[in-house]
Design an enzyme around this catalytic site. Structure first.
Site, PDB file in Angstrom:
ATOM      1  N   SER A 294       0.838  -1.190   0.000  1.00 19.79           N
ATOM      2  CA  SER A 294       0.000   0.000   0.000  1.00 19.79           C
ATOM      3  C   SER A 294       0.881   1.251   0.000  1.00 19.79           C
ATOM      4  CB  SER A 294      -0.880  -0.014   1.252  1.00 19.79           C
ATOM      5  OG  SER A 294      -2.021   0.782   1.076  1.00 19.79           O
ATOM      6  N   PRO A 295       0.448   2.344  -0.631  1.00 21.09           N
ATOM      7  CA  PRO A 295       1.255   3.562  -0.629  1.00 21.09           C
ATOM      8  C   PRO A 295       1.467   4.083   0.787  1.00 21.09           C
ATOM      9  CG  PRO A 295      -0.545   3.708  -2.200  1.00 21.09           C
ATOM     10  CD  PRO A 295      -0.803   2.502  -1.374  1.00 21.09           C
TER      11      PRO A 295
ATOM     12  N   ALA B  78       1.925   8.260  -2.033  1.00 18.60           N
ATOM     13  CA  ALA B  78       1.101   9.285  -2.682  1.00 18.60           C
ATOM     14  C   ALA B  78       2.034  10.310  -3.312  1.00 18.60           C
ATOM     15  CB  ALA B  78       0.182   9.947  -1.655  1.00 18.60           C
TER      16      ALA B  78
ATOM     17  N   GLN C  94       0.886   5.756  -6.838  1.00 14.86           N
ATOM     18  CA  GLN C  94      -0.385   6.402  -6.528  1.00 14.86           C
ATOM     19  C   GLN C  94      -0.244   7.883  -6.847  1.00 14.86           C
ATOM     20  OE1 GLN C  94      -1.748   7.403  -2.414  1.00 14.86           O
ATOM     21  NE2 GLN C  94      -3.289   5.812  -2.806  1.00 14.86           N
TER      22      GLN C  94
ATOM     23  N   TYR D 219      -8.237  13.829   0.850  1.00 21.94           N
ATOM     24  CA  TYR D 219      -7.442  14.630  -0.074  1.00 21.94           C
ATOM     25  C   TYR D 219      -8.328  15.143  -1.209  1.00 21.94           C
ATOM     26  CZ  TYR D 219      -3.689  12.755   2.776  1.00 21.94           C
ATOM     27  OH  TYR D 219      -2.898  12.418   3.845  1.00 21.94           O
TER      28      TYR D 219
ATOM     29  N   ARG E 191      -8.226   4.401  -5.555  1.00 22.50           N
ATOM     30  CA  ARG E 191      -8.414   4.277  -4.104  1.00 22.50           C
ATOM     31  C   ARG E 191      -9.494   5.242  -3.657  1.00 22.50           C
ATOM     32  NH1 ARG E 191      -4.303   3.545   0.962  1.00 22.50           N
ATOM     33  NH2 ARG E 191      -4.754   1.386   0.417  1.00 22.50           N
TER      34      ARG E 191
ATOM     35  N   ARG F 287       1.382  -1.014   7.338  1.00 25.69           N
ATOM     36  CA  ARG F 287       2.236  -1.073   8.529  1.00 25.69           C
ATOM     37  C   ARG F 287       2.882  -2.448   8.721  1.00 25.69           C
ATOM     38  NH1 ARG F 287      -1.727   2.598   9.591  1.00 25.69           N
ATOM     39  NH2 ARG F 287      -1.083   4.550  10.590  1.00 25.69           N
TER      40      ARG F 287
END
Length: 354
Positions: free
Chosen positions: A22-23, A57, A99, A181, A229, A324
């Site tokens: 994941s980013p 990102a 991303q 965002y 996403r 994580r």
């Protein structure tokens, strides 16, 4: 046979398993340029066995960065810096992915380990932009509301960054429309107070995102997958963006060239009450997959190989994206394969350990 370690084909790309990175912003770039930290950070996860390694990102414009230390794809120097990293990822059998993002009203902030507060112009910051001049919280900068020329520029910035992503050797692009965002800000009535054709009803609030998708897909080759996403819900009952709107959006984007919806949640309001527990967002991915008929990615406190295997085996999602857990253990895919009895070949240099 493990479903988690079965390959997934999308367009002309084969993902070697169903685990993706994941980013995760590293807040370690200078002038938007990735460096040796990004090479080692992303490269180690490719060596670790992930099917797709997605860069953080990455801003489509300088003002689209979350912080002054974010990576970008708005100039050729950045494109060249990414090329070296992507070459290494691909050599390890991972799909190099990025991303593309615009932080909107949550831009111009400091790194989390320095408190994450707003960064003023005197320290290299800038005035954020947003659908409406409404700050994220009392401590955040008040953004400037985008006019139609500014909105058109955002669309072009995403398209230009897409062309640079292709030149840099990325093989999958994800559009970031989650976590409060810019594109998510347009989706949610909490942050979008506009009264023009980009605000108000559902069709107007999704207009900018659809324009961005169309622009990106036009410049992204048909042979390469395009992901999206989203935050499935703002976790604000009756006021914000929610799962029903997410399903309706997924139905629209499926026909515009999106190959997978990466399903997260939250980010629009600072104090949302979120029932955080392992797998708490997986039901959203499952509903979107079943009701909209599109591939999904599941995220959120996914740490156990058996848990992750069940998500894919039970058809709740097509991919699982880890964040994580992959910071704690870049080799989680290899550990999971061992636990699930799925053999994956290590790099020759590491063969003696297997």
């Amino acid at each position: 046979m493990s479903r988690l370690f079965a390959p997934l084909n999308q367009r002309g790309v084969t993902f070697r398993n169903r685990l993706a990175v994941s980013p995760m912003c590293q807040y370690s770039a200078r002038d938007g340029m990735p460096d040796d930290w990004h090479l080692v950070h992303l490269g180690s996860r490719a060596v670790g066995g992930a099917a797709a390694v997605m860069a953080e990102a990455t801003a489509v414009s300088p003002e689209g960065r979350i912080s002054p230390a974010d990576t970008g794809l708005w100039n050729e120097a950045q494109t060249q810096s990414w090329t070296r990293i992507n070459r290494f990822l691909a050599k390890q059998g991972a799909v190099p992915a990025v991303q593309l993002a615009h932080a909107g009203r949550k831009a111009s902030t400091d790194a989390p380990w320095r408190g994450g507060g707003p960064v003023g112009p005197e320290d290299g910051g800038w005035t954020p932009v947003a659908p409406s001049a409404v700050a994220f919280d009392h401590d955040s900068l008040v953004p400037s509301a985008l006019d139609e020329a500014g909105i058109r520029q955002v669309v072009e910035d995403f398209a230009a960054a897409t062309r640079r992503a292709l030149a840099a050797g990325f093989e999958m692009v994800e559009i970031h429309a989650a976590h409060g965002y810019l594109l998510h800000e347009f989706l949610s009535p909490i942050s979008n107070r506009r009264t023009d054709r980009y605000g108000g009803d559902f069709d107007n609030r999704i207009r900018l995102l659809l324009d961005v998708i169309d622009a990106v897909r036009a410049d992204w080759p048909e042979r390469l997958p395009l992901w999206l996403r989203i935050s499935a819900t703002d976790w604000v009952e009756g006021e914000g963006w929610d799962i029903d709107q997410s399903i309706a959006l997924a139905e629209r984007v499926k026909d515009r060239g999106i190959d997978l919806v990466d399903v997260s949640s939250g980010g629009t309001v600072p104090n949302a009450k979120i029932p955080v527990q392992p797998g708490y967002q997986v039901p959203f991915a499952c509903r979107i997959r079943r009701e909209a008929g599109i591939a999904t990615g599941a995220v959120g406190l996914l740490t156990d190989p058996a848990q992750v295997e069940r998500i894919v085996a039970d058809d709740e999602a097509d991919m699982v994206l880890l964040a994580r857990e992959l910071l704690r253990d870049p080799y989680f895919p290899r550990r999971a394969a061992h636990a699930l009895g799925a053999g994956i070949t290590p790099p020759a240099q590491y063969g003696r350990a297997w």
